[in-house]
Design a protein around this motif. Sequence first.
Motif, PDB file in Angstrom:
ATOM      1  N   LEU A 276      -1.801 -19.525  14.412  1.00  0.00           N
ATOM      2  CA  LEU A 276      -2.153 -18.490  15.386  1.00  0.00           C
ATOM      3  C   LEU A 276      -2.866 -19.085  16.586  1.00  0.00           C
ATOM      4  O   LEU A 276      -3.704 -19.972  16.448  1.00  0.00           O
ATOM      5  N   LYS A 277      -2.553 -18.565  17.763  1.00  0.00           N
ATOM      6  CA  LYS A 277      -3.317 -18.947  18.947  1.00  0.00           C
ATOM      7  C   LYS A 277      -4.614 -18.149  18.946  1.00  0.00           C
ATOM      8  O   LYS A 277      -4.711 -17.110  18.276  1.00  0.00           O
ATOM      9  N   PRO A 278      -5.637 -18.584  19.656  1.00  0.00           N
ATOM     10  CA  PRO A 278      -6.860 -17.790  19.745  1.00  0.00           C
ATOM     11  C   PRO A 278      -6.553 -16.372  20.217  1.00  0.00           C
ATOM     12  O   PRO A 278      -5.866 -16.167  21.207  1.00  0.00           O
ATOM     13  N   GLY A 279      -7.043 -15.411  19.477  1.00  0.00           N
ATOM     14  CA  GLY A 279      -6.746 -14.016  19.775  1.00  0.00           C
ATOM     15  C   GLY A 279      -5.526 -13.495  19.044  1.00  0.00           C
ATOM     16  O   GLY A 279      -5.261 -12.298  19.053  1.00  0.00           O
ATOM     17  N   GLY A 280      -4.767 -14.408  18.386  1.00  0.00           N
ATOM     18  CA  GLY A 280      -3.576 -13.998  17.643  1.00  0.00           C
ATOM     19  C   GLY A 280      -3.941 -13.182  16.418  1.00  0.00           C
ATOM     20  O   GLY A 280      -5.051 -13.271  15.887  1.00  0.00           O
ATOM     21  N   MET A 281      -2.980 -12.374  15.942  1.00  0.00           N
ATOM     22  CA  MET A 281      -3.240 -11.438  14.855  1.00  0.00           C
ATOM     23  C   MET A 281      -2.334 -11.695  13.656  1.00  0.00           C
ATOM     24  O   MET A 281      -1.144 -11.948  13.809  1.00  0.00           O
ATOM     25  N   LEU A 282      -2.915 -11.638  12.454  1.00  0.00           N
ATOM     26  CA  LEU A 282      -2.135 -11.713  11.223  1.00  0.00           C
ATOM     27  C   LEU A 282      -2.140 -10.329  10.586  1.00  0.00           C
ATOM     28  O   LEU A 282      -3.205  -9.753  10.329  1.00  0.00           O
ATOM     29  N   LEU A 283      -0.937  -9.787  10.359  1.00  0.00           N
ATOM     30  CA  LEU A 283      -0.779  -8.466   9.763  1.00  0.00           C
ATOM     31  C   LEU A 283      -0.383  -8.620   8.301  1.00  0.00           C
ATOM     32  O   LEU A 283       0.612  -9.263   7.985  1.00  0.00           O
ATOM     33  N   PHE A 284      -1.170  -8.015   7.428  1.00  0.00           N
ATOM     34  CA  PHE A 284      -1.012  -8.213   5.984  1.00  0.00           C
ATOM     35  C   PHE A 284      -0.816  -6.877   5.275  1.00  0.00           C
ATOM     36  O   PHE A 284      -1.469  -5.892   5.595  1.00  0.00           O
ATOM     37  N   ARG A 285       0.122  -6.864   4.344  1.00  0.00           N
ATOM     38  CA  ARG A 285       0.302  -5.700   3.477  1.00  0.00           C
ATOM     39  C   ARG A 285       0.823  -6.204   2.141  1.00  0.00           C
ATOM     40  O   ARG A 285       1.743  -7.021   2.093  1.00  0.00           O
ATOM     41  N   ASP A 286       0.208  -5.709   1.037  1.00  0.00           N
ATOM     42  CA  ASP A 286       0.629  -6.187  -0.273  1.00  0.00           C
ATOM     43  C   ASP A 286       0.119  -5.245  -1.352  1.00  0.00           C
ATOM     44  O   ASP A 286      -0.529  -4.234  -1.057  1.00  0.00           O
ATOM     45  N   TYR A 287       0.400  -5.597  -2.608  1.00  0.00           N
ATOM     46  CA  TYR A 287       0.038  -4.742  -3.739  1.00  0.00           C
ATOM     47  C   TYR A 287      -1.470  -4.677  -3.952  1.00  0.00           C
ATOM     48  O   TYR A 287      -2.161  -5.692  -3.884  1.00  0.00           O
ATOM     49  N   GLY A 288      -1.972  -3.456  -4.235  1.00  0.00           N
ATOM     50  CA  GLY A 288      -3.382  -3.262  -4.523  1.00  0.00           C
ATOM     51  C   GLY A 288      -3.628  -3.147  -6.022  1.00  0.00           C
ATOM     52  O   GLY A 288      -2.714  -2.848  -6.800  1.00  0.00           O
ATOM     53  N   ARG A 289      -4.857  -3.385  -6.419  1.00  0.00           N
ATOM     54  CA  ARG A 289      -5.254  -3.335  -7.826  1.00  0.00           C
ATOM     55  C   ARG A 289      -5.001  -1.959  -8.435  1.00  0.00           C
ATOM     56  O   ARG A 289      -5.321  -0.946  -7.852  1.00  0.00           O
ATOM     57  N   TYR A 290      -4.396  -1.952  -9.592  1.00  0.00           N
ATOM     58  CA  TYR A 290      -4.062  -0.760 -10.379  1.00  0.00           C
ATOM     59  C   TYR A 290      -2.931   0.070  -9.780  1.00  0.00           C
ATOM     60  O   TYR A 290      -2.795   1.258 -10.054  1.00  0.00           O
ATOM     61  N   ASP A 291      -2.104  -0.557  -8.962  1.00  0.00           N
ATOM     62  CA  ASP A 291      -0.877   0.099  -8.528  1.00  0.00           C
ATOM     63  C   ASP A 291      -0.011   0.389  -9.755  1.00  0.00           C
ATOM     64  O   ASP A 291      -0.096  -0.312 -10.778  1.00  0.00           O
ATOM     65  N   THR A 292       0.838   1.404  -9.660  1.00  0.00           N
ATOM     66  CA  THR A 292       1.721   1.758 -10.779  1.00  0.00           C
ATOM     67  C   THR A 292       2.503   0.551 -11.290  1.00  0.00           C
ATOM     68  O   THR A 292       2.717   0.409 -12.498  1.00  0.00           O
ATOM     69  N   ALA A 293       2.929  -0.311 -10.378  1.00  0.00           N
ATOM     70  CA  ALA A 293       3.703  -1.496 -10.783  1.00  0.00           C
ATOM     71  C   ALA A 293       2.902  -2.385 -11.734  1.00  0.00           C
ATOM     72  O   ALA A 293       3.468  -3.005 -12.639  1.00  0.00           O
ATOM     73  N   GLN A 294       1.577  -2.453 -11.548  1.00  0.00           N
ATOM     74  CA  GLN A 294       0.746  -3.259 -12.445  1.00  0.00           C
ATOM     75  C   GLN A 294       0.585  -2.583 -13.798  1.00  0.00           C
ATOM     76  O   GLN A 294       0.682  -3.238 -14.846  1.00  0.00           O
ATOM     77  N   LEU A 295       0.384  -1.295 -13.783  1.00  0.00           N
ATOM     78  CA  LEU A 295       0.127  -0.574 -15.030  1.00  0.00           C
ATOM     79  C   LEU A 295       1.370  -0.455 -15.905  1.00  0.00           C
ATOM     80  O   LEU A 295       1.260  -0.225 -17.115  1.00  0.00           O
ATOM     81  N   ARG A 296       2.551  -0.644 -15.329  1.00  0.00           N
ATOM     82  CA  ARG A 296       3.790  -0.521 -16.098  1.00  0.00           C
ATOM     83  C   ARG A 296       4.147  -1.778 -16.886  1.00  0.00           C
ATOM     84  O   ARG A 296       5.038  -1.747 -17.734  1.00  0.00           O
ATOM     85  N   PHE A 297       3.478  -2.890 -16.598  1.00  0.00           N
ATOM     86  CA  PHE A 297       3.794  -4.116 -17.333  1.00  0.00           C
ATOM     87  C   PHE A 297       3.448  -3.971 -18.813  1.00  0.00           C
ATOM     88  O   PHE A 297       2.439  -3.366 -19.175  1.00  0.00           O
ATOM     89  N   LYS A 298       4.306  -4.524 -19.659  1.00  0.00           N
ATOM     90  CA  LYS A 298       4.056  -4.540 -21.092  1.00  0.00           C
ATOM     91  C   LYS A 298       3.257  -5.786 -21.451  1.00  0.00           C
ATOM     92  O   LYS A 298       3.164  -6.735 -20.680  1.00  0.00           O
ATOM     93  N   LYS A 299       2.710  -5.792 -22.646  1.00  0.00           N
ATOM     94  CA  LYS A 299       1.982  -6.968 -23.112  1.00  0.00           C
ATOM     95  C   LYS A 299       2.907  -8.180 -23.134  1.00  0.00           C
ATOM     96  O   LYS A 299       4.091  -8.055 -23.418  1.00  0.00           O
ATOM     97  N   GLY A 300       2.347  -9.327 -22.829  1.00  0.00           N
ATOM     98  CA  GLY A 300       3.133 -10.552 -22.851  1.00  0.00           C
ATOM     99  C   GLY A 300       3.685 -10.951 -21.493  1.00  0.00           C
ATOM    100  O   GLY A 300       4.364 -11.966 -21.373  1.00  0.00           O
ATOM    101  N   HIS A 301       3.406 -10.156 -20.454  1.00  0.00           N
ATOM    102  CA  HIS A 301       3.878 -10.479 -19.109  1.00  0.00           C
ATOM    103  C   HIS A 301       2.751 -10.964 -18.198  1.00  0.00           C
ATOM    104  O   HIS A 301       2.987 -11.301 -17.043  1.00  0.00           O
TER     105      HIS A 301
END
Length: 382
Positions: A276-301
């Motif tokens: 990034l140049k000075p003043g440049g911006m990084l835009l971030f989006r990703d999975y948050g804690r306890y999202d449905t996708a996390q809670l659906r995992f079975k044991k062993g994953h």
Amino acid sequence: SLNKMNFITRLSALCLRKSKLQQRHQSGRRPAVPLGSRILTDPSKVFEHNMWDHMQWSQEEEENAKEKAAENSLVKVHWEDQEILPEKMREELKTEERSSGHTKINSIDSFSCKNEMFEEGEKYWKKNYGGGSTSVQGYVYNKTQAKSLTDNPQGKNCGEELGRLESFPGSDASYRILEVGCGAGNSVFPILKVLCNTPGTFLYCCDFSSGAVELVKSHSSYNSAWCSAFVHDVCDDALPYPFPDEILDVILLVFVLSTIHPDRMQGVVNRLAKLLKPGGMLLFRDYGRYDTAQLRFKKGHCLSENFYVRGDGTRVYFFTKDEVWNMFNLAGLTEVQNLVDRRLQVNRKKKVKMQRVWIQSKFQKPLLLSQNNLEETTKSHP
């Protein structure tokens, strides 16, 4: 210069606004209400829409989510089974998951977010952005001045590198964007549709998968005049990018960091921050804690704390807001926005409710010198 700063702010805000559902993109229909404003006030109407915004969790819901995550984390994948998939298989999986099936889980996040950003920012961009240097709120930084900021070794190396790479892709552009983890180009081409009519702009896009990058480059809309797609492993700190450091105005890091082993995340963020140049911006989006996708995992994953492996071998981590802030802060970036996006997604046909949680943030690289200080510096270093 203030116009350009306003545009960066607008660009960032558009990218991080609430996203459309995939079916709305496919049908071409616009949302009936402004994104982010569909609030569930009457529980009896929960199945009238596919998504509800700004959901507040009760203490009971929070505790239930923690219990489910703790339960599916009890059995860890054996260390010897946590080997990386053969490279060829990884590339095939990444190409397939991003171009077909796996995009479904991210469809309301990644594609729509980046597409909307450039669709709505096009007119503002054309009207207010111009010139060959990056001028942001009274701060200026361009190739010529980079060589005058050589009092420290880092600045000197940057200036020397810029001199050596004068003919790099996008070297003549005045506004440069990098999409990390572009996949097969689901968001690249809507972005390019804007860039091809916007002089002075350039898009870089990279992916670990050579197959995915080939799909992007073979697309009829791909044009090297305003885009450069390349294979890159962001986990390899020593692997050079096809352009110098400190030239990017925006980096899109959307649903990418979660696929990387937690031990390597900080190194990835540190390296991206250097681009990034000075003043440049990084835009971030990703999975948050306890999202449905996390809670659906079975044991062993579960591989390690909040880090899982899917059935196809791909991995996913679930972040907290504090973890995200800490990583980008350690990389020298300043928080502009960092929030938890909680929504209720429903399957109206099956009458199923899913609590979705994402982290969406924007972090900025601090500006080097004020305009006055820069003028004094350039006078003393002709």
